[in-house]
Design an enzyme around this catalytic site. Structure first.
Site, PDB file in Angstrom:
ATOM      1  N   SER A  44      50.932  37.814 105.718  1.00  0.00           N
ATOM      2  CA  SER A  44      52.315  38.180 105.386  1.00  0.00           C
ATOM      3  C   SER A  44      53.237  36.972 105.295  1.00  0.00           C
ATOM      4  O   SER A  44      54.457  37.127 105.227  1.00  0.00           O
ATOM      5  CB  SER A  44      52.859  39.152 106.441  1.00  0.00           C
ATOM      6  N   HIS A  98      49.507  38.244 115.649  1.00  0.00           N
ATOM      7  CA  HIS A  98      49.356  39.361 114.711  1.00  0.00           C
ATOM      8  C   HIS A  98      49.154  40.671 115.479  1.00  0.00           C
ATOM      9  O   HIS A  98      48.823  41.687 114.875  1.00  0.00           O
ATOM     10  CB  HIS A  98      48.117  39.163 113.835  1.00  0.00           C
ATOM     11  N   ARG A 120      55.784  41.904 104.662  1.00  0.00           N
ATOM     12  CA  ARG A 120      55.549  41.645 103.240  1.00  0.00           C
ATOM     13  C   ARG A 120      55.041  42.933 102.589  1.00  0.00           C
ATOM     14  O   ARG A 120      54.415  43.762 103.254  1.00  0.00           O
ATOM     15  CB  ARG A 120      54.489  40.540 103.123  1.00  0.00           C
ATOM     16  N   SER A 128      45.834  39.669  99.241  1.00  0.00           N
ATOM     17  CA  SER A 128      45.666  38.382  99.921  1.00  0.00           C
ATOM     18  C   SER A 128      44.557  38.474 100.970  1.00  0.00           C
ATOM     19  O   SER A 128      43.711  37.582 101.083  1.00  0.00           O
ATOM     20  CB  SER A 128      46.990  37.972 100.564  1.00  0.00           C
ATOM     21  N   GLN A 220      53.865  23.878  97.720  1.00  0.00           N
ATOM     22  CA  GLN A 220      53.087  22.722  97.263  1.00  0.00           C
ATOM     23  C   GLN A 220      52.890  21.693  98.375  1.00  0.00           C
ATOM     24  O   GLN A 220      51.795  21.169  98.566  1.00  0.00           O
ATOM     25  CB  GLN A 220      53.767  22.069  96.047  1.00  0.00           C
TER      26      GLN A 220
END
Length: 284
Positions: A44, A98, A120, A128, A220
């Site tokens: 998420s 989590h 999310r 994902s 990035q």
């Protein structure tokens, strides 16, 4: 290696999360008032959140995030290594988890420790997770995305049901020490989210410091930072083709779900998330 470690009816990754540690977290671990807890359901945006929080703490100076691995900066409390690290740590602790609410340390609920909960779109979480868990030795491998959709809707995936995880933790959303964030908002307005976290933590950063937080937490830059991109993960846990940071976008599920899968997902979502106010979730 078995498919999962089962604890209280929930499947956990088969490596590094022993039942004894899960019991200790729930019953023995003492949350301190000055701790900061970062909570998410897997996939998420957890690591992005950790990176932002670490950079806020250093006012944008990247030395810490470039020299210490992400799991040492903010250890996962449910892992054996993370738990041992946290119980020995003096002073304020940054804690990642989590865990579903009912398995988290009972001491949290009588504490003023601050909690950030990031959620999310579960469809993107699913896609994902399908790519991530399928390229590790930590979880059962689905033979197709269709199979994984079925497992996800039943909660037969690492850390169990997304729906139950979200419903439970969102019961804290009105508390002053609980900040709810959405991955989609973070993508749309990262600087706005950084400022929101600063306000919540009582941190005052100058404009140039905020710019540095934004710069060094970008997808990035994180992808190229070996302390954050999981290139240092133990090799026996990953399979050929593993990439931790795949694309970091929103809405990728639309490139993967069939119409039937999307309809099946929507039906379960409506049933499981009934009762939340309209507009609670900022995705389609």
């Amino acid at each position: 290696m078995p498919d999962y470690t089962w604890f209280e009816g929930i499947p956990f990754p088969a490596f590094g999360i022993p039942k004894e540690t899960l019991q200790n977290v729930c019953n023995k671990f003492v949350v301190k008032e000055e701790d900061l807890i970062l909570l998410t359901y897997p996939k998420s945006g957890t690591n992005w959140l950790i990176e932002i929080v670490c950079l806020i703490q250093t006012k944008g100076d990247p030395k810490w995030i470039q020299s210490v691995t992400i799991w040492d900066r903010s250890p996962w409390i449910e892992t054996d290594l993370g738990y041992d690290m946290l119980i020995k740590k003096k002073g304020p602790r940054l804690i990642t988890s989590h865990l579903p609410m009912h398995l988290f340390s009972k001491s949290l609920f009588s504490s003023k420790a601050k909690v950030i909960y990031l959620i999310r779109n579960p469809r993107d979480v699913l896609v994902s997770g399908y790519y991530f868990w399928g390229k590790t030795t930590l979880a059962k491998k689905p033979d197709s995305l269709g199979t994984y959709v079925e497992w996800f809707l039943k909660g037969y995936v690492p850390y169990g049901s997304w729906f139950e995880h979200i419903r439970a933790w969102l019961s804290m959303r009105e508390l002053d020490n609980f900040l709810l964030l959405y991955y989609e908002d973070m993508k749309k307005d990262t600087m706005g989210t950084i400022k929101k976290i600063c306000d919540f933590l009582g941190k005052k950063l100058e404009p140039d410091e905020l710019d540095l937080v934004l710069k060094y937490s970008s997808f990035q830059v994180m992808k190229e930072n070996n302390m954050s991109n999981y290139n240092l993960m133990e090799k026996e846990l990953i399979l050929p083709g593993f990439t931790f940071m795949r694309n970091g976008t929103t809405g990728d599920w639309k490139n993967h779900f069939t119409v039937a899968q999307a309809e099946a997902f929507d039906k379960v979502f409506q049933e499981k998330m009934a009762g939340f106010p309209p507009g609670m979730f900022p995705w389609d």
